[in-house]
Design an enzyme around this catalytic site. Structure first.
Site, PDB file in Angstrom:
ATOM      1  N   HIS A   1      51.497  -0.062 -53.400  1.00 14.65           N
ATOM      2  CA  HIS A   1      52.641   0.335 -53.548  1.00 14.65           C
ATOM      3  C   HIS A   1      52.219   1.909 -53.283  1.00 14.65           C
ATOM      4  O   HIS A   1      52.114   2.709 -54.240  1.00 14.65           O
ATOM      5  CB  HIS A   1      53.410   0.248 -54.772  1.00 14.65           C
TER       6      HIS A   1
ATOM      7  N   HIS B   1      55.470  -2.586 -48.169  1.00 16.11           N
ATOM      8  CA  HIS B   1      56.555  -1.938 -47.533  1.00 16.11           C
ATOM      9  C   HIS B   1      56.487  -0.356 -47.021  1.00 16.11           C
ATOM     10  O   HIS B   1      56.877   0.238 -47.472  1.00 16.11           O
ATOM     11  CB  HIS B   1      57.620  -1.631 -48.550  1.00 16.11           C
TER      12      HIS B   1
ATOM     13  N   ASN C   1      55.157  -7.212 -61.967  1.00 15.23           N
ATOM     14  CA  ASN C   1      55.789  -6.335 -62.807  1.00 15.23           C
ATOM     15  C   ASN C   1      56.870  -6.911 -63.893  1.00 15.23           C
ATOM     16  O   ASN C   1      58.005  -6.407 -63.685  1.00 15.23           O
ATOM     17  CB  ASN C   1      56.540  -4.992 -62.226  1.00 15.23           C
TER      18      ASN C   1
ATOM     19  N   LEU D   1      60.570 -11.904 -58.834  1.00 15.90           N
ATOM     20  CA  LEU D   1      61.392 -12.930 -59.492  1.00 15.90           C
ATOM     21  C   LEU D   1      61.792 -12.860 -60.976  1.00 15.90           C
ATOM     22  O   LEU D   1      62.747 -13.520 -61.452  1.00 15.90           O
ATOM     23  CB  LEU D   1      60.571 -14.457 -59.483  1.00 15.90           C
ATOM     24  N   ARG D   2      61.328 -11.594 -61.425  1.00 15.57           N
ATOM     25  CA  ARG D   2      61.844 -11.156 -62.799  1.00 15.57           C
ATOM     26  C   ARG D   2      61.639 -11.976 -64.239  1.00 15.57           C
ATOM     27  O   ARG D   2      61.856 -11.537 -65.325  1.00 15.57           O
ATOM     28  CB  ARG D   2      63.394 -10.742 -62.963  1.00 15.57           C
TER      29      ARG D   2
ATOM     30  N   ASP E   1      60.523  -7.822 -50.499  1.00 14.24           N
ATOM     31  CA  ASP E   1      60.673  -7.005 -51.563  1.00 14.24           C
ATOM     32  C   ASP E   1      62.050  -7.203 -52.284  1.00 14.24           C
ATOM     33  O   ASP E   1      62.602  -6.212 -52.962  1.00 14.24           O
ATOM     34  CB  ASP E   1      60.587  -5.284 -51.331  1.00 14.24           C
TER      35      ASP E   1
ATOM     36  N   HIS F   1      68.691  -6.991 -59.345  1.00 13.61           N
ATOM     37  CA  HIS F   1      69.220  -6.029 -60.613  1.00 13.61           C
ATOM     38  C   HIS F   1      70.491  -6.486 -61.272  1.00 13.61           C
ATOM     39  O   HIS F   1      71.297  -6.788 -60.073  1.00 13.61           O
ATOM     40  CB  HIS F   1      69.420  -4.471 -60.178  1.00 13.61           C
TER      41      HIS F   1
ATOM     42  N   HIS G   1      56.055 -10.355 -51.043  1.00 11.72           N
ATOM     43  CA  HIS G   1      56.561  -9.494 -51.922  1.00 11.72           C
ATOM     44  C   HIS G   1      57.811  -9.888 -52.464  1.00 11.72           C
ATOM     45  O   HIS G   1      58.823  -9.585 -51.889  1.00 11.72           O
ATOM     46  CB  HIS G   1      56.471  -8.323 -51.130  1.00 11.72           C
TER      47      HIS G   1
HETATM   48 ZN   LIG Z   1      56.844  -1.513 -54.063  1.00  9.86          ZN
END
Ligand SMILES: [Zn+2]
Length: 432
Positions: free
Chosen positions: A181, A234, A94, A63-64, A307, A311, A60
């Protein structure tokens, strides 16, 4: 013609056992035993009793890239992973665009291979655009060069029970898994932190444990009903642990992960209003932390997953209510696990290898990772100095982001070296 590179690691405690030597020849472990002779031209690494583990595997990671390269890229994220002792990470879907097609997952997978710091196994989105309405091209992603086996809308919950059922049925065809999730959206509208004593005192909208637990209960039942496997991302509450324990006692194919931060931090920290502690799922209570540690120790929770959620400064350096949710974690995960699990006597190093390498590799169906440290196996290895003590200093992180909740905290353990298929990505605690 140059000879294949050889490395002799001398005096390493494999999985915390008695010191032995490990000879790496090319991409493979050639020999393991006491008193090995270094072949001519071999690099010798003096382990001096440091602990040798199989390269860590993260189920999890965010890497953006593509889309949010201001917070992380595949390059900076895999350098961060290598620095943390990882040789494989699963990159969450995502991104912008969302990883919901064969084209996007192949791009991410290839970038990981090209950079060469850590294998990147892309996670495919369950639904188109993470919108929860229409199943994404799961089969095409599974058949792509990336060979996707883990599917998740992480960041969002697959809350529609029919969509979840169809996804669970679909992934059976290629031995895939849906990683959920678990967050009931209606029960968490506007939620800012764990619902409990502290949220009541601070007047912040609470995020009840039942919002997580109700989805987990539904999904283990759905997985059992269709005979598929489900993975719970998570886990953060004691009640979630009880549901997973019950599902496993039934023999259902259910696995679960816990993050390092949920093994250590509690919602008391929200009293500081420092957005570095804002995360999804939220930090819970001391009782939850203790239940999660116990469940990781007894195997109810299969693995630790970071996770890692980078940011940029501006998304965290603001008031609590406006701040983005998430923490980075790749470079501190092993230290937090040593502190919370090993130094407390809950897990030994063989247990750490199991929870941070063997089991996540099995769940993600990564055949080249999470292998025993023995002759003939791929040389994916992490050499750890458990005696090290030092304050966490984010200025030295390889990640592009700095949103760590551990700044200034003294944590044990340091990754001394990481090998990806025989090549040192980290040596003497520094990235190569
Ligand atoms: Zn999540």
């Amino acid at each position: 013609m140059s000879a294949t590179p050889k490395t002799l690691i001398r005096g390493a405690r494999i999985l915390g056992g008695e010191p032995q030597d490990v000879l790496i020849d090319g991409e493979t472990i050639a020999e393991v035993g006491p008193g090995l002779t270094a072949p001519e031209g071999a690099t010798v690494v003096e382990a001096d009793g440091k602990v040798l583990l199989p390269g860590l595997v993260d189920l999890h990671t965010h890497l953006r890239e593509p889309g949010r390269e201001d917070s992380e890229t595949v390059l900076t994220g895999t350098r961060s992973a290598a620095a943390g002792g990882y040789t494989a990470v699963h990159a969450m879907a995502n991104t912008f665009p969302v990883a919901d097609t064969a084209g996007v997952v192949e791009q991410v997978w290839r970038l990981g291979r090209e950079h060469g710091y850590c294998d990147v196994q892309p996670v495919g989105a369950v639904t188109v655009g993470l919108e929860g309405r229409k199943l994404a091209e799961l089969g095409a992603m599974a058949d792509s060069a990336a060979g996707v086996r883990v599917f998740s809308d992480d960041g969002k919950c697959v809350d529609d029970a029919v969509i979840m059922r169809r996804a669970l049925e679909y992934v059976k065809a290629f031995d895939g898994v849906v990683a959920q999730h678990a967050q009931e959206p209606r029960l968490t509208e506007g939620a800012q932190m764990n619902e409990g004593v502290v949220s009541g005192e601070l007047g912040l909208t609470g995020w009840p444990a039942v919002a997580e637990e109700s989805i987990i209960a539904r999904d283990v039942l759905l997985a059992a009903h269709v005979g598929s496997r489900v993975h719970i991302c998570h886990l953060s509450t004691a009640g979630s642990v009880e549901i997973v324990r019950w599902a496993k006692s039934k023999g259902w194919d259910v696995t679960a992960e816990v993050t390092p931060h949920h093994l250590l931090l509690t919602d008391e920290l929200v009293r500081t209003y420092n957005p570095v502690y804002k995360v999804n799922p939220p930090l819970r209570t001391e009782a939850d932390v203790m239940a999660l540690r116990e469940a990781l120790a007894d195997g109810t929770i299969d693995c630790v997953a970071t996770d890692h959620a980078p940011h940029p400064h501006e998304d965290k350096d603001c008031e609590w209510g406006a701040a983005a949710m998430g923490m980075i974690g790749l470079e501190t995960a092993l230290s937090v696990v040593q502190h919370a699990m090993v130094d407390t006597g809950l897990l030994d190093w063989a247990g750490v290898a199991d929870r941070m390498s063997f089991r996540p590799a099995v769940i993600g169906r990564m055949s080249g990772h999470g292998r025993p440290v023995s002759a003939g196996e791929p040389a994916n290895l992490t050499l750890v100095d458990p005696a090290y003590r030092g304050e966490v200093n984010p200025a030295g992180f390889a990640s592009r982001s700095r949103n760590t909740p551990y700044e200034g905290l003294e944590l044990p353990g340091q990754v001394f070296a990481t090998f990806l298929r025989g090549k040192a990505t980290v040596m003497d605690g520094k990235l190569s």
